[in-house]
Design a protein around this motif. Structure first.
Motif, PDB file in Angstrom:
ATOM      1  N   HIS A  90       0.832  -1.200   0.000  1.00 30.29           N
ATOM      2  CA  HIS A  90       0.000   0.000   0.000  1.00 30.29           C
ATOM      3  C   HIS A  90       0.871   1.255   0.000  1.00 30.29           C
ATOM      4  N   LEU A  91       0.447   2.255  -0.748  1.00 31.06           N
ATOM      5  CA  LEU A  91       1.107   3.563  -0.701  1.00 31.06           C
ATOM      6  C   LEU A  91       0.925   4.148   0.696  1.00 31.06           C
ATOM      7  N   CYS A  92       2.000   4.581   1.307  1.00 28.38           N
ATOM      8  CA  CYS A  92       1.955   5.165   2.649  1.00 28.38           C
ATOM      9  C   CYS A  92       2.717   6.479   2.663  1.00 28.38           C
ATOM     10  N   GLU A 169       0.039  11.471  19.995  1.00 24.20           N
ATOM     11  CA  GLU A 169      -0.864  10.318  19.864  1.00 24.20           C
ATOM     12  C   GLU A 169      -0.249   9.254  18.939  1.00 24.20           C
ATOM     13  N   ASP A 170       0.272   9.699  17.798  1.00 29.79           N
ATOM     14  CA  ASP A 170       0.891   8.747  16.862  1.00 29.79           C
ATOM     15  C   ASP A 170       2.186   8.180  17.424  1.00 29.79           C
ATOM     16  N   TYR A 171       2.972   9.023  18.104  1.00 31.31           N
ATOM     17  CA  TYR A 171       4.274   8.564  18.600  1.00 31.31           C
ATOM     18  C   TYR A 171       4.109   7.459  19.635  1.00 31.31           C
ATOM     19  N   LEU A 172       3.082   7.556  20.467  1.00 32.32           N
ATOM     20  CA  LEU A 172       2.843   6.508  21.464  1.00 32.32           C
ATOM     21  C   LEU A 172       2.551   5.172  20.773  1.00 32.32           C
ATOM     22  N   GLU A 202      10.647   1.326  10.464  1.00 34.80           N
ATOM     23  CA  GLU A 202      10.072   2.519   9.840  1.00 34.80           C
ATOM     24  C   GLU A 202       8.580   2.299   9.684  1.00 34.80           C
ATOM     25  N   PHE A 203       7.835   3.384   9.870  1.00 33.73           N
ATOM     26  CA  PHE A 203       6.379   3.309   9.816  1.00 33.73           C
ATOM     27  C   PHE A 203       5.831   4.390   8.888  1.00 33.73           C
ATOM     28  N   ASP A 208      -6.126   5.824   4.553  1.00 33.26           N
ATOM     29  CA  ASP A 208      -7.233   5.905   5.519  1.00 33.26           C
ATOM     30  C   ASP A 208      -6.747   6.166   6.947  1.00 33.26           C
ATOM     31  N   GLY A 209      -5.452   6.541   7.076  1.00 32.30           N
ATOM     32  CA  GLY A 209      -4.933   6.985   8.376  1.00 32.30           C
ATOM     33  C   GLY A 209      -4.425   5.901   9.297  1.00 32.30           C
ATOM     34  N   LYS A 210      -4.305   4.668   8.787  1.00 31.60           N
ATOM     35  CA  LYS A 210      -3.809   3.573   9.632  1.00 31.60           C
ATOM     36  C   LYS A 210      -2.283   3.578   9.663  1.00 31.60           C
ATOM     37  N   ILE A 211      -1.707   3.425  10.850  1.00 32.69           N
ATOM     38  CA  ILE A 211      -0.250   3.358  10.991  1.00 32.69           C
ATOM     39  C   ILE A 211       0.199   1.927  10.715  1.00 32.69           C
ATOM     40  N   VAL A 212       1.147   1.777   9.782  1.00 34.75           N
ATOM     41  CA  VAL A 212       1.631   0.441   9.406  1.00 34.75           C
ATOM     42  C   VAL A 212       3.161   0.418   9.359  1.00 34.75           C
ATOM     43  N   LEU A 213       3.706  -0.766   9.518  1.00 37.50           N
ATOM     44  CA  LEU A 213       5.143  -1.009   9.367  1.00 37.50           C
ATOM     45  C   LEU A 213       5.494  -1.002   7.881  1.00 37.50           C
ATOM     46  N   ILE A 214       6.566  -0.299   7.523  1.00 40.21           N
ATOM     47  CA  ILE A 214       6.999  -0.259   6.123  1.00 40.21           C
ATOM     48  C   ILE A 214       8.479  -0.642   6.034  1.00 40.21           C
TER      49      ILE A 214
END
Length: 315
Positions: A90-92, A169-172, A202-203, A208-214
């Motif tokens: 997925h494009l992130c 919020e994201d960093y946690l 790396e993330f 759609d705003g979901k945090i994923v491992l890349i």
């Protein structure tokens, strides 16, 4: 031996291509990323002049295996691997930090400690430690993601949040994911008689705003491993640990007068030396995964990769 050191493909609906030190990433219609792991070798943020046979395949396949082994803990970007050197996902939008986590006082942390520092990225390191000692708990020491040709810079959690690089919020979430991945990586390594010493993750965020491992995970380019057997004895005798990472390349370069500094010449990499590096990467693959490495057909490696990607995109 055919190696893939550069690509120049033009895929249907291709929007752009980004060429990193080792990987080349094609944006397909702002929806998919096609990531090609080349055979380029990078050390001290410098790309070496010759490719290493099968290195791209090795890194891609280790990363793929590790993504699948951790997807129950942390969502990742990966959709498919249509070729031994290729991952499609997925494009992130990547976060502009690398989450470095260290279980042991090694590498950069050890060098800072020897220089008298007891804080790294805002995290305290205990007094009385020797190089390669285990930390009481793994420490997270983030770095900023450098632009091409620049070095990554240490940064603290507080700076990342106060500068608005990543929201609190994201960093946690990034911290939580980093600890979970490192714990799973530690368990996988232990099953192979290895110690996962330190690594980076790396993330990114999906549309759609979901945090994923890349990117890659638990490869010898992004991680440091020790052999479990003999670790304690070597520490007691203050001997160097037996390592499983690309540190052997760095040490060869250092012994030949190269550390990436201005004015230094990259030493000549003979065919014999390149073969020895390829053999070492294969050894790393087999030790980390516990599987025999199967060499892909590289007779026409660029055509093979293009054909497999086009076939996947059509489907």
């Amino acid at each position: 031996m055919n190696t893939i050191v550069d690509t120049n493909y033009h895929f249907p609906s291709q929007k752009s291509v980004y060429k990193g030190k080792v990987r080349e990433v094609y944006n397909i219609n702002d929806e998919l990323l096609v990531m090609i792991a080349t055979d380029r070798l990078s050390a001290f943020d410098v790309v070496m002049p010759k490719g290493i046979p099968f290195k791209g395949q090795i890194l891609n396949q280790i990363a793929t295996k590790m993504m699948k082994a951790t997807e129950d803990l942390v969502p990742n970007w990966l959709i498919n691997t249509p070729d031994p050197n290729v991952a499609v996902g997925h494009l992130c939008e990547p976060f502009k930090v690398e989450m470095v986590i260290r279980g042991y006082l090694s590498g950069h942390a050890a060098r800072e400690y020897k220089a008298g520092k007891r804080m790294l990225c805002g995290v305290a390191m205990p007094e009385g430690m020797k190089e390669n000692d285990k930390f009481p708990e793994p420490i997270i020491t983030p770095s900023t993601k450098a632009d091409s040709g620049e070095h990554d810079q240490d940064i603290s959690r507080e700076e990342i949040i106060s500068k608005g690089i990543v929201s609190e919020e994201d960093y946690l979430i990034l911290e939580d994911y980093t600890r979970k991945l490192f714990q799973r990586g530690t368990e996988i390594a232990a099953d192979q008689g290895l110690i996962l010493v330190d690594t980076k993750y790396e993330f990114g965020k999906t549309k759609d705003g979901k945090i994923v491992l890349i990117d890659e995970i638990h490869t010898p380019d992004s991680s440091r491993y020790f052999y479990s057997e003999g670790y304690e004895e070597r520490q007691e005798k203050e001997e160097p640990q037996k390592q499983l990472s690309k540190e052997f390349v760095r040490q060869w370069l250092i012994s030949n007068g190269f550390q990436g500094r201005e004015g230094e010449q990259i030493p000549e990499m003979t065919d014999d030396y390149i073969t020895s590096v390829s053999d070492r990467y294969i050894e790393l693959y087999e030790k980390i995964t516990g599987e025999t490495f199967q060499k892909a057909d590289v007779a026409e490696v660029e055509k093979r990769i293009e054909k497999n990607i086009l076939s996947y995109l059509k489907s």
